[in-house]
Design a protein around this motif. Structure first.
Motif, mmCIF file in Angstrom:
data_model
loop_
_atom_site.group_PDB
_atom_site.id
_atom_site.type_symbol
_atom_site.label_atom_id
_atom_site.label_comp_id
_atom_site.label_asym_id
_atom_site.label_seq_id
_atom_site.Cartn_x
_atom_site.Cartn_y
_atom_site.Cartn_z
ATOM 1 N N GLY A 100 -27.716 26.796 -9.928
ATOM 2 C CA GLY A 100 -27.278 27.420 -11.161
ATOM 3 C C GLY A 100 -27.134 26.471 -12.333
ATOM 4 N N LEU A 101 -27.219 25.177 -12.118
ATOM 5 C CA LEU A 101 -27.063 24.244 -13.227
ATOM 6 C C LEU A 101 -28.220 24.318 -14.214
ATOM 7 C CD1 LEU A 101 -25.624 21.076 -11.469
ATOM 8 C CD2 LEU A 101 -24.446 22.675 -12.941
ATOM 9 N N HIS A 102 -29.387 24.755 -13.746
ATOM 10 C CA HIS A 102 -30.519 24.863 -14.665
ATOM 11 C C HIS A 102 -30.263 25.925 -15.737
ATOM 12 C CE1 HIS A 102 -31.236 27.932 -11.623
ATOM 13 N NE2 HIS A 102 -31.960 28.567 -12.517
ATOM 14 N N THR A 103 -29.369 26.856 -15.463
ATOM 15 C CA THR A 103 -29.093 27.907 -16.443
ATOM 16 C C THR A 103 -28.196 27.418 -17.572
ATOM 17 O OG1 THR A 103 -27.189 28.707 -15.196
ATOM 18 C CG2 THR A 103 -29.315 29.713 -14.706
ATOM 19 N N VAL A 104 -27.476 26.348 -17.374
ATOM 20 C CA VAL A 104 -26.573 25.839 -18.404
ATOM 21 C C VAL A 104 -27.003 24.483 -18.941
ATOM 22 C CG1 VAL A 104 -24.573 27.114 -17.570
ATOM 23 C CG2 VAL A 104 -25.041 24.834 -16.675
ATOM 24 N N GLN A 105 -28.188 24.050 -18.566
ATOM 25 C CA GLN A 105 -28.664 22.744 -19.020
ATOM 26 C C GLN A 105 -28.764 22.697 -20.540
ATOM 27 O OE1 GLN A 105 -32.391 21.562 -17.354
ATOM 28 N NE2 GLN A 105 -32.296 19.524 -18.223
ATOM 29 N N ASN A 106 -29.274 23.743 -21.160
ATOM 30 C CA ASN A 106 -29.380 23.770 -22.616
ATOM 31 C C ASN A 106 -28.007 23.803 -23.270
ATOM 32 O OD1 ASN A 106 -32.145 23.706 -22.522
ATOM 33 N ND2 ASN A 106 -32.352 25.930 -22.568
ATOM 34 N N TRP A 107 -27.031 24.460 -22.660
ATOM 35 C CA TRP A 107 -25.669 24.456 -23.196
ATOM 36 C C TRP A 107 -25.114 23.044 -23.245
ATOM 37 C CZ3 TRP A 107 -22.463 28.799 -20.481
ATOM 38 C CH2 TRP A 107 -22.929 30.045 -20.900
ATOM 39 N N CYS A 108 -25.313 22.327 -22.154
ATOM 40 C CA CYS A 108 -24.726 20.987 -22.072
ATOM 41 C C CYS A 108 -25.394 20.010 -23.033
ATOM 42 C CB CYS A 108 -24.809 20.465 -20.647
ATOM 43 S SG CYS A 108 -23.728 21.346 -19.521
ATOM 44 N N THR A 109 -26.691 20.150 -23.228
ATOM 45 C CA THR A 109 -27.372 19.213 -24.123
ATOM 46 C C THR A 109 -27.176 19.578 -25.589
ATOM 47 O OG1 THR A 109 -29.423 20.460 -23.846
ATOM 48 C CG2 THR A 109 -29.097 18.552 -22.427
ATOM 49 N N ASN A 110 -27.006 20.866 -25.908
ATOM 50 C CA ASN A 110 -26.829 21.310 -27.292
ATOM 51 C C ASN A 110 -25.558 22.128 -27.437
ATOM 52 O OD1 ASN A 110 -29.303 20.198 -28.114
ATOM 53 N ND2 ASN A 110 -30.387 21.983 -27.358
ATOM 54 N N TYR A 111 -24.449 21.625 -26.959
ATOM 55 C CA TYR A 111 -23.229 22.428 -26.956
ATOM 56 C C TYR A 111 -22.711 22.704 -28.357
ATOM 57 C CZ TYR A 111 -20.554 18.124 -27.568
ATOM 58 O OH TYR A 111 -20.046 16.968 -28.044
ATOM 59 N N LYS A 112 -23.050 21.882 -29.327
ATOM 60 C CA LYS A 112 -22.585 22.136 -30.698
ATOM 61 C C LYS A 112 -23.354 23.275 -31.357
ATOM 62 C CE LYS A 112 -20.817 17.545 -31.544
ATOM 63 N NZ LYS A 112 -20.903 16.317 -32.307
ATOM 64 N N LYS A 113 -24.564 23.560 -30.881
ATOM 65 C CA LYS A 113 -25.372 24.630 -31.452
ATOM 66 C C LYS A 113 -25.159 25.958 -30.739
ATOM 67 C CE LYS A 113 -29.057 21.564 -32.951
ATOM 68 N NZ LYS A 113 -30.467 21.221 -32.788
ATOM 69 N N HIS A 114 -24.419 25.959 -29.654
ATOM 70 C CA HIS A 114 -24.217 27.200 -28.916
ATOM 71 C C HIS A 114 -23.315 28.127 -29.722
ATOM 72 C CE1 HIS A 114 -22.887 29.913 -25.712
ATOM 73 N NE2 HIS A 114 -24.062 29.626 -25.188
ATOM 74 N N PRO A 115 -23.636 29.428 -29.779
ATOM 75 C CA PRO A 115 -22.848 30.325 -30.640
ATOM 76 C C PRO A 115 -21.382 30.440 -30.249
ATOM 77 C CG PRO A 115 -24.445 31.564 -29.340
ATOM 78 C CD PRO A 115 -24.724 30.111 -29.112
ATOM 79 N N ALA A 116 -21.073 30.461 -28.979
ATOM 80 C CA ALA A 116 -19.675 30.596 -28.576
ATOM 81 C C ALA A 116 -19.087 29.254 -28.183
ATOM 82 C CB ALA A 116 -19.552 31.572 -27.413
ATOM 83 N N GLY A 117 -19.793 28.502 -27.425
ATOM 84 C CA GLY A 117 -19.315 27.190 -27.034
ATOM 85 C C GLY A 117 -18.416 27.172 -25.820
ATOM 86 N N TRP A 118 -17.900 28.331 -25.409
ATOM 87 C CA TRP A 118 -16.956 28.350 -24.289
ATOM 88 C C TRP A 118 -17.620 27.946 -22.984
ATOM 89 C CZ3 TRP A 118 -12.105 28.095 -25.153
ATOM 90 C CH2 TRP A 118 -11.582 28.652 -26.318
ATOM 91 N N GLY A 119 -18.803 28.436 -22.753
ATOM 92 C CA GLY A 119 -19.502 28.077 -21.525
ATOM 93 C C GLY A 119 -19.779 26.592 -21.449
ATOM 94 N N ALA A 120 -20.184 26.023 -22.573
ATOM 95 C CA ALA A 120 -20.439 24.592 -22.616
ATOM 96 C C ALA A 120 -19.147 23.807 -22.414
ATOM 97 C CB ALA A 120 -21.099 24.210 -23.932
ATOM 98 N N LEU A 121 -18.068 24.258 -23.050
ATOM 99 C CA LEU A 121 -16.782 23.577 -22.859
ATOM 100 C C LEU A 121 -16.349 23.611 -21.399
ATOM 101 C CD1 LEU A 121 -14.612 24.628 -25.909
ATOM 102 C CD2 LEU A 121 -15.280 22.326 -25.263
ATOM 103 N N LEU A 122 -16.522 24.764 -20.767
ATOM 104 C CA LEU A 122 -16.139 24.884 -19.364
ATOM 105 C C LEU A 122 -16.966 23.958 -18.487
ATOM 106 C CD1 LEU A 122 -15.648 28.725 -19.089
ATOM 107 C CD2 LEU A 122 -13.887 26.978 -18.927
ATOM 108 N N MET A 123 -18.251 23.849 -18.781
ATOM 109 C CA MET A 123 -19.113 22.996 -17.971
ATOM 110 C C MET A 123 -18.807 21.520 -18.191
ATOM 111 S SD MET A 123 -20.936 24.768 -15.998
ATOM 112 C CE MET A 123 -21.945 23.452 -15.410
ATOM 113 N N ILE A 124 -18.498 21.160 -19.420
ATOM 114 C CA ILE A 124 -18.286 19.741 -19.721
ATOM 115 C C ILE A 124 -16.886 19.282 -19.328
ATOM 116 C CG2 ILE A 124 -18.131 18.081 -21.615
ATOM 117 C CD1 ILE A 124 -20.350 19.764 -22.994
ATOM 118 N N HIS A 125 -15.860 20.040 -19.711
ATOM 119 C CA HIS A 125 -14.484 19.606 -19.495
ATOM 120 C C HIS A 125 -13.840 20.175 -18.241
ATOM 121 C CE1 HIS A 125 -14.368 17.619 -23.315
ATOM 122 N NE2 HIS A 125 -14.761 18.713 -23.924
#
Length: 90
Positions: free
Chosen positions: A31-56
């Motif tokens: 499942g990490l392939h589904t959030v790879q773009n979130w993690c690399t471009n977390y500032k451009k993600h519209p909500a950011g919550w998913g990226a925050l959860l994955m990173i922190h």
């Protein structure tokens, strides 16, 4: 029994192929392939919550959200404590 170099090479090749197939299976199913773009471009993600959860992590994000809610609750209580007596005065 003695093993020849060919047998050892065959076993090493088989083990390597098995490891590669397990790695490919894991890449496809973790499942990490589904959030790879979130993690690399977390500032451009519209909500950011998913990226925050994955990173922190969930615990860190929950702690931050709770802190914000507590802060807002304090400010709203202060606001209400000032406005209610003001409104009640004739």
């Amino acid at each position: 029994p003695l093993r020849s170099e060919g047998d050892e090479a065959d076993e090493a090749t088989t083990a390597n192929m098995r490891d590669e197939s397990v790695l490919e299976w894991w890449k496809k199913t973790n499942g990490l392939h589904t959030v790879q773009n979130w993690c690399t471009n977390y500032k451009k993600h519209p909500a950011g919550w998913g990226a925050l959860l994955m990173i922190h992590g969930v615990d860190e994000v929950c702690a931050r959200v709770r802190a914000k809610v507590e802060t807002n609750a304090i400010y709203s209580a202060l606001f209400l404590s000032a406005t209610v007596p003001t409104i009640m005065e004739p």
